[in-house]
Design an enzyme around this catalytic site. Structure first.
Site, PDB file in Angstrom:
ATOM      1  CG  ASP A   1      -2.109  -0.884   1.085  1.00  0.00           C
ATOM      2  OD1 ASP A   1      -2.318  -1.415  -0.013  1.00  0.00           O
ATOM      3  OD2 ASP A   1      -2.841  -1.044   2.078  1.00  0.00           O
TER       4      ASP A   1
ATOM      5  CE  LYS B   1      -8.029   0.577  -2.376  1.00  0.00           C
ATOM      6  NZ  LYS B   1      -7.159  -0.565  -2.107  1.00  0.00           N
TER       7      LYS B   1
ATOM      8  CG  MET C   1      -9.059   6.316   5.557  1.00  0.00           C
ATOM      9  SD  MET C   1      -9.410   4.786   4.653  1.00  0.00           S
ATOM     10  CE  MET C   1     -10.308   3.829   5.899  1.00  0.00           C
TER      11      MET C   1
END
Length: 269
Positions: free
Chosen positions: A51, A73, A188
């Site tokens: 990641d 991502k 997030m």
């Protein structure tokens, strides 16, 4: 090699079999927060699919000949689709490779590790889960934020600030969340923080309640922003990735704020 490193090299770790995938948590930041099993996997893999949150320092622990594939991502930037990442894992395993899927934090804490493991099951690929230290748990310790404390809370809620489409999660019962626990830890959530704050305020949380945002947790660039829930809608240019913590555990930072990275902490009232 020192004695303890020699003992590590001789430890009875499980074999990393060809044609299998290990879903491994890399922890919240620096290499020191890797588990021993994660460190072992870095030296045994044929290919690492990692990641964006996995630091270069952690990747550098793997031998130079091991192939590295970036599969991170990041919001607002071109990113590989989740389905494509999973297909790549399956393809690499079917080539007989030992595939290390390296994910920031813990793979099962908002890391989509459960989805990837499920696809591996359906494809008949052997796998192992190696838990990591979540940024929403151990990572916050680097900001002097205990997620629970006997003097403030006996419950804590963890939630994600966006769903698979990038929008505020529609399935979250914000009224129930607001009343369920004194402390809410949000992953997030910076992009949609004004909307989330408005939902929590409408559900009865107080505007003067402490809100703490820890960016780049447990790494040299860690910064901490202290504000209130009522002021969350006016925040701009908050560094990400970040963890947002709402609740009274913020009071302990004065005593427990022990970590200073290369970038000095910025505290905003």
């Amino acid at each position: 090699m020192t004695d303890h490193l020699a003992q590590l090299a001789q430890a009875d770790f499980p074999p990393f079999a060809p044609g299998s995938v290990w879903l491994v948590g890399a922890g919240p930041g620096g290499p020191g927060l890797l588990t021993l099993l994660a460190f072992h996997a870095l030296g045994q893999a044929d290919v690492i699919v990692h990641d964006a949150l996995v630091s270069p320092e952690i990747l550098a622990l793997a031998p130079a000949h091991i192939e590295r594939i970036h599969a991170g991502k990041r919001g607002g930037k071109p990113s590989p689709k989740q389905a494509d990442i999973t297909i790549r894992l399956i393809e690499l395993a079917r080539q007989g490779k030992r595939v290390l899927r390296l994910k920031g934090g813990d793979p099962f804490m908002f890391g989509r590790g459960g989805e990837e493991a499920g696809e591996l099951v359906r494809a008949g690929i052997a796998f192992r889960i190696v838990p990591g230290i979540s940024s929403g748990l151990g990572g916050l310790a680097y900001a002097g934020l205990p997620v629970t404390h006997r003097d403030t809370n006996q419950a804590v809620i963890f939630l994600t600030g966006h769903d698979e489409t990038g929008a505020v999660p529609g399935a979250v019962n914000w009224a129930a969340v607001a009343q369920a626990a004194p402390v809410i830890v949000m992953f997030m959530a910076v992009k949609h923080l004004p909307t989330i704050a408005a939902q929590l305020l409408a559900a009865g949380r107080q505007p003067d309640e402490a809100l703490t945002i820890v960016s780049h947790v447990a790494g040299p660039a860690q910064t901490v922003l202290e504000t209130t829930l009522g002021a969350a809608g006016s925040l701009v240019d908050v560094p990400t990735p970040a963890i947002v913590v709402l609740g009274p555990v913020a009071r302990f930072r004065g005593q427990l704020d022990w970590y200073v990275g290369e970038v000095r902490r910025h505290v905003f009232g």
